[in-house]
Scaffold this motif. Structure first.
Motif, PDB file in Angstrom:
ATOM      1  N   ASP A  75       0.810  -1.221   0.000  1.00 46.19           N
ATOM      2  CA  ASP A  75       0.000   0.000   0.000  1.00 46.19           C
ATOM      3  C   ASP A  75       0.843   1.270   0.000  1.00 46.19           C
ATOM      4  O   ASP A  75       0.364   2.339  -0.382  1.00 46.19           O
ATOM      5  CB  ASP A  75      -0.941   0.011   1.214  1.00 46.19           C
ATOM      6  CG  ASP A  75      -0.187   0.148   2.532  1.00 46.19           C
ATOM      7  OD1 ASP A  75       0.791  -0.595   2.726  1.00 46.19           O
ATOM      8  OD2 ASP A  75      -0.581   0.989   3.371  1.00 46.19           O
ATOM      9  N   LYS A  76       2.121   1.184   0.401  1.00 45.53           N
ATOM     10  CA  LYS A  76       2.941   2.377   0.554  1.00 45.53           C
ATOM     11  C   LYS A  76       3.731   2.736  -0.699  1.00 45.53           C
ATOM     12  O   LYS A  76       4.238   3.845  -0.819  1.00 45.53           O
ATOM     13  CB  LYS A  76       3.961   2.154   1.672  1.00 45.53           C
ATOM     14  CG  LYS A  76       3.402   1.906   3.049  1.00 45.53           C
ATOM     15  CD  LYS A  76       4.543   1.559   4.006  1.00 45.53           C
ATOM     16  CE  LYS A  76       4.068   1.229   5.409  1.00 45.53           C
ATOM     17  NZ  LYS A  76       3.642   2.419   6.150  1.00 45.53           N
ATOM     18  N   ALA A 101       1.856  12.334   6.452  1.00 44.05           N
ATOM     19  CA  ALA A 101       1.593  13.656   5.870  1.00 44.05           C
ATOM     20  C   ALA A 101       1.640  13.605   4.342  1.00 44.05           C
ATOM     21  O   ALA A 101       0.786  14.200   3.660  1.00 44.05           O
ATOM     22  CB  ALA A 101       2.613  14.661   6.401  1.00 44.05           C
ATOM     23  N   TRP A 102       2.620  12.881   3.774  1.00 39.63           N
ATOM     24  CA  TRP A 102       2.746  12.813   2.313  1.00 39.63           C
ATOM     25  C   TRP A 102       1.560  12.088   1.689  1.00 39.63           C
ATOM     26  O   TRP A 102       1.016  12.536   0.670  1.00 39.63           O
ATOM     27  CB  TRP A 102       4.041  12.090   1.928  1.00 39.63           C
ATOM     28  CG  TRP A 102       4.176  11.894   0.451  1.00 39.63           C
ATOM     29  CD1 TRP A 102       4.562  12.821  -0.463  1.00 39.63           C
ATOM     30  CD2 TRP A 102       3.876  10.700  -0.274  1.00 39.63           C
ATOM     31  NE1 TRP A 102       4.533  12.276  -1.734  1.00 39.63           N
ATOM     32  CE2 TRP A 102       4.123  10.976  -1.644  1.00 39.63           C
ATOM     33  CE3 TRP A 102       3.447   9.423   0.085  1.00 39.63           C
ATOM     34  CZ2 TRP A 102       3.936  10.018  -2.643  1.00 39.63           C
ATOM     35  CZ3 TRP A 102       3.262   8.465  -0.903  1.00 39.63           C
ATOM     36  CH2 TRP A 102       3.509   8.770  -2.249  1.00 39.63           C
ATOM     37  N   GLY A 107      -2.705  12.341  -1.923  1.00 41.33           N
ATOM     38  CA  GLY A 107      -3.817  11.491  -2.333  1.00 41.33           C
ATOM     39  C   GLY A 107      -3.344  10.155  -2.875  1.00 41.33           C
ATOM     40  O   GLY A 107      -3.983   9.559  -3.745  1.00 41.33           O
ATOM     41  N   HIS A 108      -2.233   9.687  -2.356  1.00 37.77           N
ATOM     42  CA  HIS A 108      -1.634   8.422  -2.807  1.00 37.77           C
ATOM     43  C   HIS A 108      -2.679   7.322  -2.900  1.00 37.77           C
ATOM     44  O   HIS A 108      -3.429   7.069  -1.960  1.00 37.77           O
ATOM     45  CB  HIS A 108      -0.526   8.015  -1.841  1.00 37.77           C
ATOM     46  CG  HIS A 108       0.177   6.755  -2.187  1.00 37.77           C
ATOM     47  ND1 HIS A 108       0.028   5.600  -1.453  1.00 37.77           N
ATOM     48  CD2 HIS A 108       1.030   6.453  -3.195  1.00 37.77           C
ATOM     49  CE1 HIS A 108       0.780   4.657  -1.977  1.00 37.77           C
ATOM     50  NE2 HIS A 108       1.400   5.139  -3.040  1.00 37.77           N
ATOM     51  N   ASP A 109      -2.736   6.665  -4.060  1.00 33.51           N
ATOM     52  CA  ASP A 109      -3.740   5.641  -4.346  1.00 33.51           C
ATOM     53  C   ASP A 109      -3.169   4.264  -4.036  1.00 33.51           C
ATOM     54  O   ASP A 109      -2.411   3.700  -4.825  1.00 33.51           O
ATOM     55  CB  ASP A 109      -4.152   5.732  -5.823  1.00 33.51           C
ATOM     56  CG  ASP A 109      -5.280   4.776  -6.186  1.00 33.51           C
ATOM     57  OD1 ASP A 109      -5.548   3.840  -5.402  1.00 33.51           O
ATOM     58  OD2 ASP A 109      -5.875   4.959  -7.264  1.00 33.51           O
ATOM     59  N   ARG A 142      -9.133   3.462   4.115  1.00 38.01           N
ATOM     60  CA  ARG A 142      -8.924   3.826   2.711  1.00 38.01           C
ATOM     61  C   ARG A 142      -7.823   2.992   2.051  1.00 38.01           C
ATOM     62  O   ARG A 142      -7.992   2.474   0.941  1.00 38.01           O
ATOM     63  CB  ARG A 142      -8.589   5.317   2.605  1.00 38.01           C
ATOM     64  CG  ARG A 142      -8.349   5.791   1.171  1.00 38.01           C
ATOM     65  CD  ARG A 142      -8.423   7.304   1.087  1.00 38.01           C
ATOM     66  NE  ARG A 142      -7.438   7.961   1.932  1.00 38.01           N
ATOM     67  CZ  ARG A 142      -6.185   8.246   1.538  1.00 38.01           C
ATOM     68  NH1 ARG A 142      -5.784   7.918   0.329  1.00 38.01           N
ATOM     69  NH2 ARG A 142      -5.364   8.862   2.359  1.00 38.01           N
ATOM     70  N   HIS A 143      -6.694   2.856   2.715  1.00 42.18           N
ATOM     71  CA  HIS A 143      -5.602   2.067   2.135  1.00 42.18           C
ATOM     72  C   HIS A 143      -5.985   0.594   2.045  1.00 42.18           C
ATOM     73  O   HIS A 143      -5.659  -0.088   1.074  1.00 42.18           O
ATOM     74  CB  HIS A 143      -4.329   2.222   2.959  1.00 42.18           C
ATOM     75  CG  HIS A 143      -3.917   3.643   3.182  1.00 42.18           C
ATOM     76  ND1 HIS A 143      -3.935   4.589   2.179  1.00 42.18           N
ATOM     77  CD2 HIS A 143      -3.481   4.284   4.306  1.00 42.18           C
ATOM     78  CE1 HIS A 143      -3.524   5.748   2.660  1.00 42.18           C
ATOM     79  NE2 HIS A 143      -3.248   5.594   3.955  1.00 42.18           N
TER      80      HIS A 143
END
Length: 408
Positions: A75-76, A101-102, A107-109, A142-143
């Motif tokens: 996920d990261k 924070a990042w 909005g990392h998918d 979400r993740h």
């Protein structure tokens, strides 16, 4: 369903081996297979008839079981994304805060990222995988939803376990236990946890909460233990008390476990004997910058020790690769494994020990096992690891996913 036959391969002991696959399982394996009765079709000839036998001529390639990734974070990752410029501080909490924070700002998918990296793992011969997924009070589920979608997309080929992991800690973030509870109800397989002393700063309360939640869901646990020295040993002692009191033997994995490498041999052996009795397994990434658990002492004690990448190209690290033969090489380098028979142990860490540690069922090269097979251009395991030999064919759950070196 089509039968798959692999002929003219070589086993890890150098002897000839051939395999027949039916209904996603190994139906026969041995030095040679009898002639098939059904019509034949070479892989790549197009869709065969319903009763066809699809054949692979391995041309002397080395046959290995599917590779196992015992600890990663799909996920990261920024795999396939523009380069992430890392300017983060060096403390663990710096990296935790920076990542949170990042991900919120960008909005990392997690769905798109995990799918790209999951497919890369498959193409490199990994057919079983355990991934940790961040659960916290800001992101909620979400993740997890993104990685659940990836698991569904790849379900016919990649056997994926999902660990609900509180990367930001638990006790200082009210509501985290409830989110972990919801994630296990939603489809996560394993409860993750993190440094009960160093992060939660109340190890008894932290571990009580962990085991209570695991007991509620009847699930195993996988705890990141970065804690050094006596702090880490203390956490181990508290875990062992609770494992025995709650009947959780065989249901606990400890990742990293750096503190075990800091003990003198006699004390390490004594603690490893207790871990073996409690059925505790370990996972290492074999990092060059940290002390690591003693591999040979673990094997003597009967404590499974598997290998994993941890993060791959994320905000924590620019390093890592979905190639588990590369990770086996890192294990070989970190533990000074030089002889060919020693490198067999490195391969074991990313195959059988990984499957044992993560409780993957029907694993291996035997009749009845799930048909997860990797054919590489190498003489033996040592050459396969050191050269990261090209994957000529990969079969995952009976499906050919790499043919003649090309993902299909």
């Amino acid at each position: 369903m089509t039968t798959l036959e692999i002929r003219n391969a070589r086993a890890l002991d150098g002897k000839p081996v051939e395999v027949r696959v039916e209904h996603g399982k190994i139906a026969a394996i041995g030095p040679s297979l009898p002639a098939s009765q059904a019509s034949g079709a070479q892989v790549g000839d197009g869709a065969p008839a319903h009763d066809a036998v699809r054949r692979i001529d391995a041309r002397g390639a080395l046959l290995m079981p599917g590779l196992v990734e015992a600890h990663t974070h799909l996920d990261k990752t920024t795999w396939g994304m523009p380069w992430y410029v890392n300017e983060c501080g060096s403390r663990l909490i710096d990296r935790i805060d920076n990542e949170r924070a990042w991900r919120a700002a960008s909005g990392h998918d997690a769905g798109a990222a995990s799918l790209a990296l999951g497919r890369a793992f498959l193409a490199a011969g990994t057919t079983r995988l355990r991934t940790h997924v961040d659960i916290d009070t800001e992101a909620g589920l979400r993740h997890l939803e993104g990685v659940l979608a990836t698991r569904e997309t790849l379900r016919d080929t990649l056997d994926m376990q999902i660990v609900a992991f509180p990367q930001s800690g638990v006790l200082d973030r009210a509501g985290t236990v409830e989110w972990l509870d919801a994630s296990l109800a939603r489809g996560a397989d394993v409860l993750g946890w993190l440094d009960p002393c160093a992060i939660d700063r109340d190890p008894r309360a932290s571990l009580d909460a962990m085991f209570a939640l695991a007991d509620k869901h009847g699930c195993p646990v996988d705890i990141h233990l970065h804690e050094p020295g006596e702090m880490g040993v203390f956490s181990f002692e508290l875990m062992l008390e609770r494992i025995l009191a709650l009947g959780m033997q065989g249901k606990v994995v400890v990742s990293h476990a750096f503190c075990l490498g800091e003990l003198d041999a006699a004390r390490a052996d004594a603690l490893l004997a207790r871990l073996a009795d409690a059925g505790v397994a370990l996972v290492t990434t074999a990092p060059p910058s940290r002390i690591v658990p003693p591999l040979m002492a673990c094997r003597r004690a009967g404590v499974p020790l598997a290998g994993g990448n941890d993060g791959i190209r994320d905000t924590w690290t620019p390093y890592g690769s979905p190639d588990m033969l590369e990770r086996a090489m890192m294990i070989g380098l970190r533990y000074n494994l030089r002889r060919d028979d020693e490198l067999d142990i490195a391969l074991d860490c990313v195959t059988h020990q990984g499957a044992r540690t993560c409780w993957f069922e029907d694993y291996g090269l035997h009749v009845g096992a799930r048909a997860d097979l990797v054919l590489v251009d190498a003489l033996n395991a040592a050459q396969a690891i050191v050269t990261r030999a090209p994957r000529r064919w990969v079969v995952a759950n009976g499906h050919v996913v790499v043919s003649e070196g090309v993902a299909v």
